[in-house]
Scaffold this active site. Structure first.
Site, PDB file in Angstrom:
ATOM      1  N   SER A  69       0.813  -1.215   0.000  1.00  0.00           N
ATOM      2  CA  SER A  69       0.000   0.000   0.000  1.00  0.00           C
ATOM      3  C   SER A  69       0.849   1.270   0.000  1.00  0.00           C
ATOM      4  O   SER A  69       1.993   1.281   0.469  1.00  0.00           O
ATOM      5  CB  SER A  69      -0.929   0.024   1.224  1.00  0.00           C
ATOM      6  OG  SER A  69      -1.876  -1.007   1.158  1.00  0.00           O
ATOM      7  N   GLN A  70       0.272   2.327  -0.507  1.00  0.00           N
ATOM      8  CA  GLN A  70       0.841   3.670  -0.452  1.00  0.00           C
ATOM      9  C   GLN A  70       1.192   4.012   0.998  1.00  0.00           C
ATOM     10  O   GLN A  70       0.430   3.698   1.914  1.00  0.00           O
ATOM     11  CB  GLN A  70      -0.231   4.616  -0.989  1.00  0.00           C
ATOM     12  CG  GLN A  70       0.026   6.084  -0.869  1.00  0.00           C
ATOM     13  CD  GLN A  70      -1.241   6.866  -1.223  1.00  0.00           C
ATOM     14  OE1 GLN A  70      -2.319   6.295  -1.368  1.00  0.00           O
ATOM     15  NE2 GLN A  70      -1.102   8.176  -1.362  1.00  0.00           N
TER      16      GLN A  70
END
Length: 221
Positions: A69-70
């Site tokens: 994930s970011q």
């Protein structure tokens, strides 16, 4: 806790920049979360060819059609768990182990379920190499939770579900927090559920987009 000297890591400056420009600037305030994000070497959890992009403001592929994930989303979800250091945490979706490493910095025990054996093995290797020994990983259907280890003070689901899996709600301790993206295949709402004496309390933290949560109480494969 990680034993290696992070300050000797040439990527330390990139992590510090990531924390300031992507996290603090967007409202992440939990000092413990910010410290964990500045310590854990995110670049070691992505493919070698992508390590130069590890601290960018976007998710990255980690193989098996999954992503890491970011950084902002990792911090946002982690902050929503409100960890103080004594908790027992369940993670659904180990991936390459990055979120589990962040949790290992912030909680007493981390239990992580990954449905893809190759990713579970990779996560174990990554975490062991960094000396995170308070994380236990198993291969299985994350939507069923880990009943043998329940209840959990916090549960984090790093894949999108069409609804909140009932087994996870059943395994949430009184006062516990569950963070999960809920929605359709294309967009979801980051949802925080708290198990209070009066019942479940819901808080909605905005839109997000995750890969599908596959399992008995998620999407069919």
């Amino acid at each position: 806790m990680m034993a290696q000297n992070i300050m000797s890591d040439p990527q330390a400056a990139a992590r510090k920049r990531m924390v300031q420009t992507q996290l603090v600037s967007r409202g992440i305030r939990d000092a413990r979360v910010l410290l964990a994000m500045s310590k854990v070497p995110r670049h070691l959890f992505v493919e070698e060819a992508l390590q130069g992009q590890a601290y960018g403001d976007f998710p990255l592929p980690i193989g098996e059609q999954q992503t890491i994930s970011q950084p902002y989303i990792v911090a946002l979800m982690t902050e929503a768990l409100e960890l103080l250091g004594t908790e027992k945490v369940l993670e659904i979706g180990a991936g390459s182990g990055y979120q589990a490493a962040i949790l290992a910095e912030l909680a007493a025990q981390v239990f992580s379920i990954e449905r893809i054996p190759a990713l579970a093995s990779r996560a174990r290797r990554n975490l062991e190499s960094l000396r995170y020994f308070n994380v236990k990983i198993k291969v299985g259907d994350g939507t069923l939770g880990w009943p043998e280890e329940a209840p959990f003070d916090a549960i984090i689901v790093t894949a999108a579900s069409p609804a909140i899996p009932q087994p996870l709600l059943n395994q949430l301790a009184l006062g516990g927090r569950l963070v999960i993206p809920v929605g359709d295949c294309y967009s979801q709402t980051l949802t925080v559920v708290r198990q209070s004496p009066e019942g479940l309390e819901f808080d909605y933290r905005g839109g997000c987009r995750f890969v599908k949560l596959i399992g008995s109480y998620g999407w069919s494969e």
